[in-house]
Scaffold this motif. Structure first.
Motif, PDB file in Angstrom:
ATOM      1  N   ARG A 297      38.977  23.687  24.652  1.00 44.22           N
ATOM      2  CA  ARG A 297      37.666  23.064  24.794  1.00 44.22           C
ATOM      3  C   ARG A 297      36.595  23.959  24.165  1.00 44.22           C
ATOM      4  NH1 ARG A 297      34.700  21.440  30.534  1.00 44.22           N
ATOM      5  NH2 ARG A 297      32.723  20.769  29.615  1.00 44.22           N
ATOM      6  N   GLY A 298      35.737  23.363  23.352  1.00 46.64           N
ATOM      7  CA  GLY A 298      34.726  24.117  22.629  1.00 46.64           C
ATOM      8  C   GLY A 298      35.191  24.584  21.273  1.00 46.64           C
ATOM      9  N   GLY A 299      36.514  24.480  21.019  1.00 45.22           N
ATOM     10  CA  GLY A 299      37.063  24.921  19.756  1.00 45.22           C
ATOM     11  C   GLY A 299      36.924  23.871  18.665  1.00 45.22           C
ATOM     12  N   VAL A 300      37.091  24.310  17.425  1.00 49.53           N
ATOM     13  CA  VAL A 300      36.986  23.421  16.261  1.00 49.53           C
ATOM     14  C   VAL A 300      38.349  23.315  15.597  1.00 49.53           C
ATOM     15  CG1 VAL A 300      35.940  23.107  13.981  1.00 49.53           C
ATOM     16  CG2 VAL A 300      34.559  23.962  15.880  1.00 49.53           C
TER      17      VAL A 300
ATOM     18  N   VAL B 235      31.864  18.449  12.739  1.00 46.86           N
ATOM     19  CA  VAL B 235      31.508  19.759  12.201  1.00 46.86           C
ATOM     20  C   VAL B 235      31.471  19.735  10.671  1.00 46.86           C
ATOM     21  CG1 VAL B 235      32.158  22.194  12.051  1.00 46.86           C
ATOM     22  CG2 VAL B 235      32.413  20.965  14.220  1.00 46.86           C
TER      23      VAL B 235
ATOM     24  N   THR C 109      26.315  14.514  20.473  1.00 46.12           N
ATOM     25  CA  THR C 109      27.733  14.201  20.526  1.00 46.12           C
ATOM     26  C   THR C 109      27.995  12.901  19.783  1.00 46.12           C
ATOM     27  OG1 THR C 109      29.640  13.758  21.966  1.00 46.12           O
ATOM     28  CG2 THR C 109      27.493  12.987  22.740  1.00 46.12           C
TER      29      THR C 109
ATOM     30  N   GLU D 157      27.616  22.162  22.260  1.00 51.47           N
ATOM     31  CA  GLU D 157      29.013  22.416  21.950  1.00 51.47           C
ATOM     32  C   GLU D 157      29.950  21.842  23.002  1.00 51.47           C
ATOM     33  OE1 GLU D 157      29.600  26.514  21.156  1.00 51.47           O
ATOM     34  OE2 GLU D 157      28.434  26.503  19.298  1.00 51.47           O
ATOM     35  N   THR D 158      29.548  21.840  24.249  1.00 49.37           N
ATOM     36  CA  THR D 158      30.404  21.300  25.310  1.00 49.37           C
ATOM     37  C   THR D 158      29.598  20.387  26.226  1.00 49.37           C
ATOM     38  OG1 THR D 158      29.984  23.243  26.719  1.00 49.37           O
ATOM     39  CG2 THR D 158      31.956  23.288  25.294  1.00 49.37           C
TER      40      THR D 158
ATOM     41  N   ARG E  38      34.658  19.428  16.782  1.00 50.43           N
ATOM     42  CA  ARG E  38      34.595  20.281  17.969  1.00 50.43           C
ATOM     43  C   ARG E  38      35.002  19.480  19.200  1.00 50.43           C
ATOM     44  NH1 ARG E  38      30.181  22.428  17.162  1.00 50.43           N
ATOM     45  NH2 ARG E  38      30.900  24.530  16.680  1.00 50.43           N
ATOM     46  N   ASP E  39      35.907  20.046  19.997  1.00 53.40           N
ATOM     47  CA  ASP E  39      36.301  19.443  21.271  1.00 53.40           C
ATOM     48  C   ASP E  39      35.241  19.796  22.308  1.00 53.40           C
ATOM     49  OD1 ASP E  39      37.414  18.635  23.646  1.00 53.40           O
ATOM     50  OD2 ASP E  39      39.397  19.470  23.263  1.00 53.40           O
ATOM     51  N   GLN E  40      34.425  18.812  22.701  1.00 55.64           N
ATOM     52  CA  GLN E  40      33.340  19.059  23.648  1.00 55.64           C
ATOM     53  C   GLN E  40      33.752  18.884  25.097  1.00 55.64           C
ATOM     54  OE1 GLN E  40      30.541  16.195  21.633  1.00 55.64           O
ATOM     55  NE2 GLN E  40      29.136  17.914  21.780  1.00 55.64           N
TER      56      GLN E  40
ATOM     57  N   GLN F 217      32.303  16.415  18.584  1.00 58.37           N
ATOM     58  CA  GLN F 217      31.133  16.657  17.740  1.00 58.37           C
ATOM     59  C   GLN F 217      31.622  16.924  16.324  1.00 58.37           C
ATOM     60  OE1 GLN F 217      28.795  20.482  17.801  1.00 58.37           O
ATOM     61  NE2 GLN F 217      27.260  19.170  18.776  1.00 58.37           N
TER      62      GLN F 217
END
Length: 603
Positions: free
Chosen positions: A403-406, A461, A370, A6-7, A451-453, A459
């Motif tokens: 960061r980590g959000g979609v 989704v 990624t 995810e990150t 997704r903001d990695q 990434q």
């Protein structure tokens, strides 16, 4: 990197930079080309092919089945076809549609068209009927090159010399050309193999291909690909990311009407002057045999393709190949490690891009799970899944996810990253978002949840809107709804995508409201849909509803339909499944549902 990918952390990037050290010369060449290529540069795809033919005339350029062409032979072949097209009046800016199965002749014809500064309309050979007719009309072609294997489909769409006598019709095949057709092979055999003088006058800004995408309007849209975007893909993916060498053999079993084949695969090959090994179509059973037969060192994929390969029983030959790098998109994080470990692939170069998008992301550092990074301006903004649109605050501006959000991926439109759009200007405008972060700015709406990695990496989704992805193809719901509504007895049809455990993308499902007194005929409906639609677009599930839910603006409400999917425990209405196309739609029982969920029944 987190276990789920995810990150991305700083140490991941450091390891990636170290891994690229042995290929620093190729990487720097790609970086140089990416930074120096300009839209007005006097260069083009045709000129690149011409230069490789001059530099390494005897080096193998193309392999197909049992045939082989050197760069000199491929260039001369394209030149002869270009001479035939010129004799039919084709010049810079004209459009030429190409409709053939996946074979070497498609590439030669496409190269010939762009050498003249014309635009090659790359038609999906799986299309039929109204959809094919729509695509052909969008090209506004002055000439059409048709493979003999596609004549029935062409005639079924209402096209041909009798219907459109003003178009130059060129026949490509073994059989004798019918009346009204020009025999492309016979004429090109007698044509000049000299480089066309028109090629020197083509610039990077000029369009080269029309690549068709389903979009959100239902019928296909023709996105415009320029020589500039093609060259950027060559530099960014082929040279910077894959870092191919001159002795590489790149295997491609994807259709040439798809950008993963025409731009990514051929572009990567042209960037290194290596060899393209083209296959007529993907086959999981013979995939690795063809890899070994061509002695391939790289190949392109879409996510579902890799899942098919993983689903095949393991064999002692799984690592008996020379493939070191693969590139593509749609590889799910849960499949990444399994595929890499089983088949011993050193470098998975996942990327993100769309036919109409102005930016692309590339996994230049070889990180796991990624789609890579992009140095140009983009943003991932909050998205309302129920309304299926980005969220705006009280001032009317959008907000980036953490960061980590979609969220929804949008890309800024600039001089360095122009939006070439579609042939349909209204369709192009519909993809633009204005006043996003400030008054007057303009961004491209990708229609994808990302997704903001971190560290400018992303990434993939899911897709949003009225288009979903199945079997590696975009499926427009309105196209399927139109086919359903043409079936007698259907009053309303609502199509959407649903998830199936263990499968990439979303399978098609349709909620149908029948006319009063009509009895559902699953066999007849299946026969109708398999004739009217490509195989990947035929819904796998049917739900019968007495009445459809609509929003306040009379749009069909799909949120609950998607959530309930095809679970009999949540639905007290009749459900059907297309488990066997020869039998048609059959009742979906709790037992069949359990088999689908458990993976015992694959659709």
């Amino acid at each position: 990197m987190s276990p789920s990918g995810e990150t991305i952390k700083a140490r991941d990037l450091l390891r990636g930079v170290i891994k690229t050290a042995p290929d620093v010369l190729t990487l720097n060449k790609g970086l140089f080309n990416l930074l120096t290529v300009k839209p007005d540069s006097p260069s083009s795809i045709g000129l690149m092919l011409q230069r490789w033919a001059q530099k390494q005339p005897q080096h193998t350029a193309l392999l197909f089945e049992d045939r082989r062409w050197t760069y000199a032979e491929l260039n001369a072949w394209a030149n002869r076809i270009a001479a035939v097209l010129r004799a039919q009046g084709i010049q810079k800016g004209d459009k030429v549609a190409i409709l053939m199965d996946n074979r070497a002749e498609v590439l030669a014809c496409a190269a010939a068209v762009v050498k003249l500064g014309a635009v090659a309309g790359m038609i999906n050979h799986q299309q039929r009927g109204d959809v094919l007719a729509h695509s052909l009309k969008l090209t506004h072609s002055k000439a059409m090159i048709i493979g003999e294997e596609c004549i029935d489909a062409l005639q079924g769409a209402g096209f041909g010399p009798d219907q459109q006598p003003d178009i130059a019709w060129l026949w490509e095949g073994d059989a004798e050309a019918p009346e009204g057709w020009l025999d492309l092979r016979a004429r090109s055999d007698e044509a000049s193999a000299m480089n066309p003088p028109e090629t020197a006058r083509v610039t990077m800004r000029d369009p080269c291909f029309y690549i068709f995408t389903s979009g959100t309007t239902g019928l296909p849209k023709a996105s415009v690909m320029t020589h500039y975007r093609w060259a950027r893909g060559m530099a960014g993916l082929g040279q910077m990311t894959m870092r191919l060498k001159n002795d590489d053999v790149f295997y491609c079993c994807l259709p040439l009407y798809h950008n993963n084949a025409l731009t990514v695969s051929w572009g990567a090959v042209m960037g290194a002057g290596c060899t393209l090994a083209l296959s007529r179509k993907f086959s999981a059973s013979r995939f690795w045999d063809e890899i070994r037969r061509f002695d391939a060192t790289a190949f392109s994929y879409i996510g579902e393709l890799l899942r098919y390969l993983l689903n095949k029983p393991e064999t002692p030959n799984d690592r008996n190949h020379r493939v070191r790098v693969i590139t593509g998109n749609g590889l799910r994080p849960e499949l990444w490690d399994a595929f890499q470990q089983r088949f011993g692939i050193e470098h998975i170069s996942e990327f993100y891009g769309a036919s109409e998008s102005n930016l692309a992301f590339a996994n230049g550092f070889g990180l796991n799970k990624t789609a890579g990074f992009c140095p140009l301006p983009f943003a991932i903004v909050e998205f309302d899944a129920d309304e299926e649109k980005p969220v705006r605050n009280a001032k009317g501006f959008m907000k980036k996810v953490k960061r980590g959000g979609v969220g929804l991926l949008i890309t800024e439109i600039t001089d360095r990253a122009p939006f070439d759009g579609y042939t349909d200007k209204k369709a192009g405008e519909a993809k633009l978002l204005r006043d996003v972060f400030k008054k007057g700015d303009c961004w491209f709406n990708t229609g994808d949840l990302i997704r903001d990695q971190g560290y400018r990496h992303i990434q993939f989704v899911d897709r949003v809107g009225d288009t979903f992805r199945w079997k590696g193809e975009n499926v427009a719901t309105t196209e399927v709804e139109a086919a359903l509504n043409r079936f007698e007895g259907i009053e309303q049809a609502v199509v959407y995508g649903v998830e199936i455990p263990g499968a990439d993308g979303r399978a098609g499902m349709a909620a149908l409201t029948l006319a009063e007194g009509v009895t559902f005929d699953g066999a007849a409906l299946a026969e109708h849909l398999t004739t009217a639609l490509p195989a990947y677009a035929v819904p796998l599930f049917i739900r019968l509803k007495a009445e459809q839910q609509t929003t306040g603006t009379f749009k069909f409400r799909k949120v609950d339909l998607k959530r309930e999917a095809f679970d009999p425990a949540q639905i007290d209405e009749p459900l059907y499944v297309l488990a066997d196309r020869s039998k048609g739609y059959e009742p979906l029982s709790a037992g069949i549902f359990s088999q689908i969920q458990g993976g015992q029944l694959r659709l």
